[in-house]
Write a protein that holds these residues in place. Structure first.
Motif, PDB file in Angstrom:
ATOM      1  N   HIS A 212      29.747  39.927 -49.554  1.00 22.36           N
ATOM      2  CA  HIS A 212      29.823  40.480 -50.910  1.00 22.36           C
ATOM      3  C   HIS A 212      29.445  39.411 -51.935  1.00 22.36           C
ATOM      4  N   PHE A 213      29.959  38.210 -51.747  1.00 21.30           N
ATOM      5  CA  PHE A 213      29.678  37.139 -52.703  1.00 21.30           C
ATOM      6  C   PHE A 213      28.190  36.766 -52.682  1.00 21.30           C
ATOM      7  N   LEU A 214      27.637  36.606 -51.480  1.00 19.27           N
ATOM      8  CA  LEU A 214      26.218  36.248 -51.386  1.00 19.27           C
ATOM      9  C   LEU A 214      25.325  37.350 -51.955  1.00 19.27           C
ATOM     10  N   LEU A 215      25.730  38.585 -51.776  1.00 20.44           N
ATOM     11  CA  LEU A 215      24.965  39.698 -52.327  1.00 20.44           C
ATOM     12  C   LEU A 215      25.014  39.659 -53.858  1.00 20.44           C
ATOM     13  N   ALA A 216      26.186  39.328 -54.395  1.00 25.16           N
ATOM     14  CA  ALA A 216      26.318  39.225 -55.852  1.00 25.16           C
ATOM     15  C   ALA A 216      25.443  38.100 -56.401  1.00 25.16           C
ATOM     16  N   MET A 217      25.379  36.981 -55.671  1.00 26.40           N
ATOM     17  CA  MET A 217      24.531  35.870 -56.108  1.00 26.40           C
ATOM     18  C   MET A 217      23.044  36.237 -56.001  1.00 26.40           C
ATOM     19  N   THR A 218      22.710  37.002 -54.970  1.00 25.33           N
ATOM     20  CA  THR A 218      21.333  37.483 -54.835  1.00 25.33           C
ATOM     21  C   THR A 218      20.968  38.377 -56.010  1.00 25.33           C
ATOM     22  N   PHE A 219      21.919  39.236 -56.375  1.00 22.31           N
ATOM     23  CA  PHE A 219      21.735  40.122 -57.536  1.00 22.31           C
ATOM     24  C   PHE A 219      21.400  39.300 -58.785  1.00 22.31           C
ATOM     25  N   ILE A 220      22.132  38.238 -59.023  1.00 18.56           N
ATOM     26  CA  ILE A 220      21.897  37.393 -60.195  1.00 18.56           C
ATOM     27  C   ILE A 220      20.516  36.743 -60.114  1.00 18.56           C
ATOM     28  N   GLY A 221      20.173  36.233 -58.934  1.00 20.83           N
ATOM     29  CA  GLY A 221      18.920  35.506 -58.771  1.00 20.83           C
ATOM     30  C   GLY A 221      17.679  36.368 -58.956  1.00 20.83           C
ATOM     31  N   ILE A 222      17.764  37.657 -58.571  1.00 19.53           N
ATOM     32  CA  ILE A 222      16.559  38.505 -58.629  1.00 19.53           C
ATOM     33  C   ILE A 222      16.414  39.253 -59.955  1.00 19.53           C
ATOM     34  N   ILE A 223      17.337  39.058 -60.863  1.00 20.58           N
ATOM     35  CA  ILE A 223      17.275  39.788 -62.135  1.00 20.58           C
ATOM     36  C   ILE A 223      15.917  39.654 -62.822  1.00 20.58           C
ATOM     37  N   PRO A 224      15.355  38.441 -62.981  1.00 17.60           N
ATOM     38  CA  PRO A 224      14.063  38.346 -63.676  1.00 17.60           C
ATOM     39  C   PRO A 224      12.896  38.913 -62.883  1.00 17.60           C
ATOM     40  N   LEU A 225      13.076  39.087 -61.576  1.00 19.09           N
ATOM     41  CA  LEU A 225      11.982  39.497 -60.701  1.00 19.09           C
ATOM     42  C   LEU A 225      11.896  41.008 -60.522  1.00 19.09           C
ATOM     43  N   THR A 226      12.888  41.739 -61.018  1.00 18.51           N
ATOM     44  CA  THR A 226      12.932  43.191 -60.841  1.00 18.51           C
ATOM     45  C   THR A 226      13.237  43.876 -62.173  1.00 18.51           C
ATOM     46  N   LYS A 227      13.315  45.194 -62.123  1.00 20.19           N
ATOM     47  CA  LYS A 227      13.658  45.952 -63.327  1.00 20.19           C
ATOM     48  C   LYS A 227      15.046  45.608 -63.844  1.00 20.19           C
ATOM     49  N   LEU A 228      15.828  44.905 -63.038  1.00 17.64           N
ATOM     50  CA  LEU A 228      17.150  44.475 -63.493  1.00 17.64           C
ATOM     51  C   LEU A 228      17.066  43.595 -64.729  1.00 17.64           C
ATOM     52  N   ARG A 229      15.867  43.027 -64.971  1.00 19.71           N
ATOM     53  CA  ARG A 229      15.722  42.145 -66.131  1.00 19.71           C
ATOM     54  C   ARG A 229      16.050  42.867 -67.429  1.00 19.71           C
ATOM     55  N   HIS A 230      15.986  44.193 -67.408  1.00 19.36           N
ATOM     56  CA  HIS A 230      16.258  44.923 -68.650  1.00 19.36           C
ATOM     57  C   HIS A 230      17.693  44.732 -69.117  1.00 19.36           C
ATOM     58  N   ILE A 231      18.590  44.264 -68.223  1.00 15.74           N
ATOM     59  CA  ILE A 231      19.954  43.944 -68.649  1.00 15.74           C
ATOM     60  C   ILE A 231      19.906  42.979 -69.827  1.00 15.74           C
TER      61      ILE A 231
END
Length: 665
Positions: A223-242
């Motif tokens: 869960h923790f590593l997945l959360a860190m992955t989520f943070i790391g990929i934010i600029p690389l995906t549509k998540l950047r809209h956050i």
């Protein structure tokens, strides 16, 4: 029994060093990713979007946390809003846990996650997590199974939905494993304040404690590593809209609605006018592409897209992002294509509905400006004829300029060149000066003013086209030439109050002319707001007669100038009962004449005016009322095209009012 729980249960405080190290790495990757995108934004020209910074920040925070713009989209917007609030509460809860475990407790021996506060904390986070899962699942079903028309699904959507759903579910599994070992069967009330966790704990209740603890430690790290992955990929995906969408709210255009840059056409240093290459645009134009969430609201509201034109406002914004980051495309005009650019009616529905405050219209206008001024390209020969007529005769309809004031013959109206002592300068515009149907509007307005005791003056043959249609079609040179001639006359006669029956003239004179030197103290009004005010101030009552109708909000009245209620008030005061079309007020559907399209033959797709006429006919009202010469002309044609002549007739508000005034007299 103390109401609390052991933080870092089972994993121990030894996880702190690797946990924070990985967190710093993830945040560093995210920051570096945004820095690389920042370098791309810098390709665009400078533009100050940090003036009135406090107001901008307040606007951003208010809209982000209220999700006001997002939830306007009814069902999907509400789903997204609830998901956001649920995820936000989980994020705040995680911060509180870190604050106690790694700061207040080890440094000061202070624990605040205890007692009643902990019970509320636990219940709120459980319900927030459940709401987030339900809403995310609903959004997932909508995107991947229901698949609304026009909603594009790309790789990012699979990644985002998958990673967020797994993070939320594993969070509850971790909670359930812990509760199964530490709280179930203890007689404590704690499990009841974590209802979702208790449900998961009961599933694991039959396993031995050692197995549950092993599973807990493994899933905790996953869960923790997945959360860190989520943070790391934010600029690389549509998540950047956050971040980009939030920032774009702060960078909103604070100038007057519909503001268009006015270039200095006499600047000898200028190498070109308008925008063609990506680098000709501002950094904000490129940033808009990254702020876009691809929610397709702009596309759904676009009258051009709805009538099978090649224009999708969403796609145009996406093309800016594609050109900047992926396609290595420089020529935006060719990339977007002229057919797309000429299809826009500048109705501003795209910008009105956009939850990210993206600016579509001016990008299109700048590319049109480049095509016309730099390449001599027009959407058709009929536009060349119309603009030639504007240049020679001061109007696009082909009539001689000397006949411009002939419509006023026999009316109680003065030429300001002969009698400047008037209450208002009436600026009828081209259609009310030359078009037979719209001449009636001009005469009606003067008659109403006479009844109210308002002294009306006109420029007559000294009036020229306001230049708005030419400007919206890219001919900035012709616009400025017309504008300067009009401004010169208005200044010469010391005009202080202008009223016009054309929303396009109203918008242009009240906003755009100020950039070219029109005295800012000159009051410019549309005739509906002017009459509404006069009626109220004078206690004027119409001879009311009941009738049914539907009302069309002109784009340049509603979306550009927020004038919604005054025209409706005039209609109801005349006895009208308005049956609103589904698309009304800020959601109104364009007549198809804006953006200079009144001068362009509509050759692609179906006709916008016919689509709107059909909407009016579907209300069963029998009468469609407008207050714009473009709308009036477009609907006369659209009613015929849609073959609804037996169901609906179009009238201007002035025609309704003048009938009642004559009866009153």
């Amino acid at each position: 029994m103390e109401f609390t729980r052991e933080i870092y249960w089972n994993v121990g405080h030894g996880v702190l060093i690797p946990m924070y190290l990985l967190a710093f790495i993830a945040i560093g990757i995210m920051i570096f990713g945004f820095y690389k995108r920042y370098l791309v934004y810098k390709m665009g020209g400078s533009e100050n979007r940090l003036d009135s910074l406090f107001d901008r920040i307040f606007y951003m925070l208010r809209n982000v946390f209220s999700q006001k713009k997002v939830i306007k989209e009814k069902i999907p917007g509400i789903f997204h809003g609830i998901f956001f609030w649920g995820f936000l509460l989980l994020f705040i809860g995680t911060l509180l846990v870190f604050l106690q475990a790694d700061f207040t407790n080890p440094l000061f021996g202070v624990k605040f996650l205890t007692g009643i506060f902990y019970l509320v904390f636990s219940l709120v986070l459980d319900l927030a997590g459940l709401a987030a899962i339900i809403m995310l699942s609903a959004l997932l079903i909508r995107r991947f199974f229901i698949k609304p028309e026009g909603l594009e699904t790309i790789r990012d959507d699979y990644i985002i939905h998958g990673i967020l759903l797994v993070i939320l579910i594993t969070g509850f599994i971790i909670e359930g494993l812990r509760m199964s070992v530490t709280e179930l069967g203890s007689g404590s009330i704690l499990p009841y304040f974590s209802p979702v966790g208790m449900f998961a704990a009961n599933i694991f209740a039959g396993f031995d404690a050692g197995s549950l603890q092993g599973a807990h430690k493994f899933i905790w790290w996953f869960h923790f590593l997945l959360a860190m992955t989520f943070i790391g990929i934010i600029p690389l995906t549509k998540l950047r809209h956050i971040f980009t969408m939030s920032a774009n709210l702060m960078f909103k255009d604070n100038r007057v609605k519909g503001f268009i840059n006015t270039p200095d056409l006499e600047d000898e240093q200028a190498e070109q006018f308008g925008c063609e290459e990506l680098t000709d645009f501002s950094w904000k134009d490129i940033f808009d592409g990254d702020a876009c969430t691809k929610c397709k609201r702009c596309q759904d509201r676009c009258p051009a897209y709805a009538t099978d034109k090649p224009l999708s406002p969403m796609k145009v914004i996406q093309q800016f992002q594609e050109a900047a980051f992926y396609e290595n495309t420089e020529n935006m005009v060719d990339f977007v294509t002229p057919d797309v650019l000429w299809s826009c009616t500048t109705c501003r529905a795209c910008q009105e509905t956009c939850p990210a405050d993206i600016e579509h219209v001016n990008k299109i206008l700048e590319m049109r400006r480049n095509m016309v001024l730099m390449k001599g390209e027009f959407p058709g020969d009929e536009v060349i004829t119309a603009t030639d007529s504007i240049e020679v005769n001061g109007n696009p309809l082909g009539f001689g300029f000397a006949k411009r004031g002939d419509w006023a013959d026999g009316l109680d109206v003065s030429l300001v060149s002969e009698q400047a002592d008037v209450d208002i300068l009436y600026f009828p515009g081209c259609f009310a000066s030359f078009d037979k149907r719209n001449i009636n509007v001009a005469k009606n307005f003067v008659s109403i003013c006479n009844e109210l005791g308002v002294r009306v003056g006109i420029l007559g043959k000294e009036e020229k086209c306001c230049g708005e249609p030419a400007r919206k079609l890219g001919n900035e040179y012709l616009y400025q030439m017309m504008a300067m001639e009009n401004i010169e006359k208005l200044s010469e006669y010391n005009v202080k109050r202008i009223v016009t029956t054309c929303p396009h003239c109203f918008n242009t004179l009240s906003k755009d002319y100020m950039q070219l030197g029109l005295d800012g103290s000159v009051q410019v009004e549309h005739y509906t707001t002017f009459l509404h005010k006069m009626f109220e101030e004078n206690g004027f009552n119409l001879e009311s007669e009941d009738f049914e109708c539907t009302y069309h909000d002109s784009c340049y009245m509603a979306r550009y100038n927020d004038i919604l209620d005054e025209p409706r008030s005039l209609i109801t005061s005349a006895g009208g009962r308005i049956n609103e079309m589904d698309k009304n007020r800020y959601e109104s559907f364009c007549c198809g004449g804006g953006g200079g399209r009144i001068l362009v033959d509509e050759k692609i797709g179906t006709k916008v005016n016919a689509a709107r006429a059909k909407m009016a006919a579907d209300t069963g009202s029998g009468m469609l009322i407008s207050n714009c010469p473009f709308c009036l002309s477009m609907f006369e044609d659209g009613i015929k095209t849609a073959e609804v002549e037996d169901k609906i007739k179009v009238r201007d508000i002035s025609e309704i009012l003048v009938d009642r005034i004559k009866r009153r007299s």
